[in-house]
Design an enzyme around this catalytic site. Sequence first.
Site, PDB file in Angstrom:
ATOM      1  CG  ASN A 476       3.274 -14.200  11.343  1.00 22.68           C
ATOM      2  OD1 ASN A 476       3.587 -15.293  10.853  1.00 22.68           O
ATOM      3  ND2 ASN A 476       2.515 -13.322  10.703  1.00 22.68           N
ATOM      4  CB  CYS A 477      -0.947 -11.685  14.933  1.00 17.57           C
ATOM      5  SG  CYS A 477      -0.139 -10.364  15.854  1.00 17.57           S
ATOM      6  CB  ALA A 478      -1.686  -7.955  11.758  1.00 19.72           C
TER       7      ALA A 478
END
Length: 535
Positions: A476-478
Site C-alpha cells: 500500500n501507499c498513502a
Amino acid sequence: MNKGKLNIQAKFQQFAGAMMIPIIVLVVCGLTMGIASPLANFIFTKGTVLWKVARLFMKIASLIIRNLSLWFVIGVTFGLSKKNKGYAALAGIFMLMSVNTVISNLASFDGITQATLNVEWLMENMAMSADKAIVYTKMYTNVLGIFTYDLSIFGAIISGIVVAWMMNKWGDTKLPNALAFFAGPKFIIMLVPVFAVGLGFVLYHVWPVISAGIQTLAIFIGNAGLFGTFVYGCVDRALLPFGMHHLVTMPLRYTELGGTMLVDGVMVSGTKNIEIALTGSPTATHYLIRNFTSGRLLINLGGWPGAAFAMYVTAKKENRKKMLALIIPAVFTATFVGVTEPIEFTTLFASPLLYYLVHVPLSGLAFVLAEATKVSIQGFAVIFMLPNILQPAKVQALSLLYLVPIYFALYFIVFRWAILKFNLKTPGRGDSDVKFVTKKEYRNSRENGPKDGIVAFHDAVIEAFGGRNNIVSVENCATRLRVTVKDDAVVAEQNAWLDDLEALGYVKNGLNYQIIYGPKVTNISADIKEALDIN
C-alpha cells in the site's frame, strides 16, 4: 509485449508506493518545525524553559531533514521487499553505510579527504581549473558521519533497490546445518559487504557523470520558469491514475532538482527541505514561492468543490438529497486533508476526456497562477495550515482570495457543460449511480471471528481478489491498496469494489490492482497481511 509493459508499469507502481513510506516521518518533520520554530524564534523568551522545550522539538525536526537518506533507504527496502521486511530494512541501512564507506575510502586512496577537499588543493594536485574544482567540492558531504559523495536520496534509493532485490531472490536460502544460523534473511546481511564493495566502486566512478546530468536537468527546470511549473502540474495529475506521480514529486522535493537556497548560511536543496528551513529560520521573510504545492490550493479549495456542485445541480431532483451525503464527505476530504481521489476518480470513470483535457491542464495552470502571483504559504489543505497561523508574517497569499473563487466558477461551468452536453453518468444521473463511497458497510468482526453471516472486512477484500491462493503480493501507499493476483478472471468487478467494499476508486493493469481507500488503507493492508500471514 503488452504483458511485459504491464509488468514494468507494476514495478514502477510498487516503487512509487515504497517511496511514500518515509513520508510519515517527513510530515512529522514539517508539522514539528512549523509549530516549534515560531514559538522559539518569536514568542518564547530565549533561555526560558518553554523556549528550551521548543528548541528541542526544532532539533528533532532538523535531525529528520539532515538524515533523509536514512529514512528513504528504510522505506524503499521495506516497501520493495516481498518477505522478511524487517531484516531487509536492517540490511538496507547496512548497505547504505557500507557503500558510503567504500566511496569515502576510494576517495582517500586518490588523496581526497575532508581535510584536502578545497579548491586550492584540487587545482594543485588534480590539475583542475578553478571552476571545475568549485563544482567538484560540492559533490561531497557527510552522510551518517561518513565523508562521501552527496548522493542525496539517490544513494539511499539505489541501496534500497539492491537490497530488496537480494532479499526477494535469496531471502529464503537454506544452508547446511553447521551454517544454519546464517540462512534465510541473515544470509542477505552476510552478502551486503560483498555487494557494497562492487556498488560503491561503480558509484564512485559513475556518480560524477550522473551528478553532472542532474545539475543540467536542475538548471533546465530552473530556467524553464513558469513553463516548467505548468509541465510539472500537468504530469503530476496525469500520472495519478497510474499511481506513479510520486516519481515526479519526490526528486523535486528532496534533491537539487527542486532548486537550492542559502538559508541562514546553510545551502539547502529540494523544495520541501527549503520550505522546512525557511519555516525554522528567524530571518526569513516568506515561505518558498516555487514550492510545487500551492497550486493545489486552487484545485482543492476551489476547483473540486465547484465540480462537486456541478454534479449536484445536474443530478436528478429525486437524487439530490442523497447526493449531498456523497458530495459533502468528498469535498471535505479534498479541502481539509487534501485527499482528492474520491472525486478525481469519479471524474476519470465518468469521462477520461474530461479528466485529461480539462482537469489536467487546469491543474498545471493552477500551479502557474500561484507561482506567478508569488503565493508563499504552507500546505495544500486546511489541516496543514497551522504553521501559517503561527508565522503570518511569512505568508503572502492575497491572490488566493480571487483565484480560489475563479477556479470554483471555472470548474462548475466546465463540468456542468460537459455533464449535460455528453450526458456523463456522474453521481445521481443514471439508474445505477456512480458513487464516491459505498452504500453497504461490512462490519469488522476480527476480534470475535465471523458469525451470523457477518464477514470481517479484510476477509471480504481477500475474497474479492479471488481468495488467499490467488493473491501474489499486497502493498500500500498513502491512499491505495496495491495487490498482484495470479488470475484476474476471478477478481470482483469494479462495481463490487465501489458499491460493496468501500472503495473510493479502482485501477486495473493486467494482474495488478490499485484499490483507493484513502488514509485508512494502512489499517486495511495490515489486516490483510496478517490474515495472509505476510510479514
